[in-house]
Design an enzyme around this catalytic site. Structure first.
Site, PDB file in Angstrom:
ATOM      1  N   HIS A  28       0.682  -1.555  -0.336  1.00 47.71           N
ATOM      2  CA  HIS A  28       0.016   0.211  -0.557  1.00 47.71           C
ATOM      3  C   HIS A  28       0.633   1.293   0.059  1.00 47.71           C
ATOM      4  CE1 HIS A  28       0.508   1.893   4.173  1.00 47.71           C
ATOM      5  NE2 HIS A  28       0.365   0.608   4.229  1.00 47.71           N
ATOM      6  N   CYS A  29       0.544   2.578  -0.350  1.00 47.62           N
ATOM      7  CA  CYS A  29       0.778   3.924  -0.356  1.00 47.62           C
ATOM      8  C   CYS A  29      -0.357   4.302   0.179  1.00 47.62           C
ATOM      9  CB  CYS A  29       0.867   4.307  -1.602  1.00 47.62           C
ATOM     10  SG  CYS A  29      -0.280   4.225  -2.694  1.00 47.62           S
ATOM     11  N   ALA A  30       0.096   5.854   0.070  1.00 50.15           N
ATOM     12  CA  ALA A  30      -0.802   6.797   1.588  1.00 50.15           C
ATOM     13  C   ALA A  30      -2.229   6.979   1.229  1.00 50.15           C
ATOM     14  CB  ALA A  30      -0.265   8.362   0.571  1.00 50.15           C
ATOM     15  N   ARG A  32      -3.756   4.161  -1.542  1.00 50.08           N
ATOM     16  CA  ARG A  32      -4.479   3.226  -2.505  1.00 50.08           C
ATOM     17  C   ARG A  32      -3.546   1.781  -1.771  1.00 50.08           C
ATOM     18  NH1 ARG A  32      -2.085   5.273  -7.914  1.00 50.08           N
ATOM     19  NH2 ARG A  32      -2.236   7.868  -6.958  1.00 50.08           N
TER      20      ARG A  32
END
Length: 473
Positions: A28-30, A32
């Protein structure tokens, strides 16, 4: 209860993606969850987008990216791990994802991988420049009974350290990151980059102002420092990482510690100063001239073009290439006119999404569109674009129109920020140099145009029946 609900959402998501057997890994990112899947055809895309809390989903950079938004995405990732999905770090998954996509997409993705880690320090530098610009304004100083002449030289030196350091050593940052991305030792890249700005070389800024002369080798090759330069350091980092890996393969393990860094640095600083530097610094200059020429188009044309197309470029995923151009603008001009234009493009998408949120009678769509519009006004448009505007298409087009109008005004008014990578509301901090109210005006105009057009021409609840919306299950 919330954990149970999140667990159910993740279970639905896994099923819609094709089951656990179809998911190779997740990270995951910030905003998604990022999945690498074995078979794209097994994904039920409409089903994914109709899951509770999902704000949109799309393929990009070899990954199936499902938008949940800040905070929520961390909770969903934790549930995915509890359910036994194979998790990876972002760098591990990016490396695997890099094997997919066209050569052009992979090249742009790699270019972005080099520059993205550098952006936070450049953002901080831009904010420092904005604060210094605010403090140095005569009307601000007058509030404290001061004039610019009353500012001490020591304070000016302190602010210069804050605002000049990142650009003075920019080649070191770029070479470090390039070595990291292309498989070399980052510390060797860092030292190579520092060599390019060594005080033993004529300072690039001094040479540009004709206060110093290049060192001429063999009577033909001008050698200077590369303060503020990007492309020579990028190419040196790319080639240097390959050289290091080749030398390491040919060197006995017992000699690796001595031979590999010695040969790599010797070869690369020679190539960098005598070949890579002179050639690619010239190329860099030509690219900058081209960008400045586009930004200098008369009658606000640059604002219309860039403001109107920016978010379309974001959808394609190749917008990271503009990081390099923004860095060059800041280094060469001391400001960034591109930022003001694209900020309007970002804000306009938020305006279009806000119109959908206020006009729809769908409770679920409201719950999706309101936070998505806020996210766009804070500079992150993916939830607004993929969750709302592109789903109904017309709001996205109206957002492009609003961006073009705002960009036109920004171009006509010659707005230019002191930094990069922050837009819309946070971006206002880059315009404390006396352009704050003009910046607000162009962004509010972009938002208003996109909002009004979307309200009257871009969205009705009839579209909920024409498009499989979050209201239908």
């Amino acid at each position: 209860m919330s954990d149970n609900k999140n667990s159910r959402i993740v279970e639905e998501l896994i099923a819609a993606i094709g089951g656990e057997d179809n998911i190779s890994s997740v990270t995951h990112c910030a905003t998604r969850l990022r999945f690498i899947v074995n078979d794209k055809e097994k994904i039920e895309k409409d089903q994914v987008e109709n899951i509770d809390k999902v704000k949109g989903a799309f393929f990009n950079s070899g990954q199936y990216q499902v938008i949940f938004g800040t905070g929520t995405v961390n909770q969903m990732f934790e549930e995915a791990e509890k359910l036994g999905l194979n998790s990876m770090t972002k760098s591990e998954q990016s490396s695997k994802a890099a094997q997919s996509g066209s050569k052009f997409q992979r090249a742009i993705r790699t270019f972005g991988d080099v520059f993205v880690p550098i952006i936070p320090v450049l953002v901080a530098t831009g904010l420092f420049m904005g604060v210094r610009g605010l403090l140095m304004q005569e009307n601000i100083l007058a509030l404290f009974g001061m004039t610019p002449d009353d500012i001490s030289q020591n304070f000016l030196l302190f602010t210069q350290v804050l605002t000049d350091t990142a650009f003075a050593f920019l080649p070191a940052l770029v070479a470090w990151s390039a070595f990291r991305v292309f498989g070399g030792s980052p510390i060797i890249g860092l030292v190579l980059g520092l060599m390019l700005v060594s005080p033993a070389l004529p300072n690039a800024y001094a040479v540009a102002s004709q206060a110093a002369e290049p060192i001429m080798f063999f009577g033909l090759i001008p050698v200077v420092g590369y303060q503020g330069s990007v492309l020579p350091a990028f190419i040196a980092g790319f080639i240097g990482a390959k050289v290091e890996r080749w030398v390491r393969k040919k060197t006995p393990d017992v000699l690796d510690l001595l031979v590999t860094p010695f040969v790599t640095l010797l070869v690369m600083i020679t190539l960098s100063l005598f070949v890579i530097g002179p050639v690619f610094h010239s190329v860099e200059g030509l690219l900058l001239d081209a960008v400045v020429a586009v930004l200098g188009l008369p009658f606000g044309l640059s604002g219309i073009i860039l403001g109107g197309l920016n978010q379309l470029i974001v959808v394609t995923g190749v917008h990271h290439v503009f990081n390099f151009l923004e860095i060059q603008l800041l280094e060469a001009l001391g400001n960034n006119p591109y930022n003001a234009i694209v900020s309007c493009a970002v804000a306009a998408q938020g305006g279009a999404t806000l119109a959908v949120a206020l006009k729809t009678k769908s409770g679920k769509l409201k719950a999706l569109a309101f936070p998505s519009s806020l996210s766009a006004l804070l500079g992150i448009t993916e939830p607004a674009i993929f969750g709302v505007n592109l789903r109904y298409f017309k709001p996205f087009l109206m957002g492009l129109v609003g961006g073009a109008v705002g960009g036109f005004l920004a171009s006509i008014m010659e707005l230019a920020g002191t930094g990069m990578a922050v837009t819309a509301i946070p971006g206002s901090l880059l315009y404390l140099n006396g352009q704050f109210f003009q910046y607000l005006f162009v962004n509010i105009t972009a938002i208003a145009i996109a909002f009004v057009l979307t309200w009257f021409f871009g969205f009705t609840d009839k579209m909920l029946k024409e498009v499989k919306s979050p209201e239908t299950k």
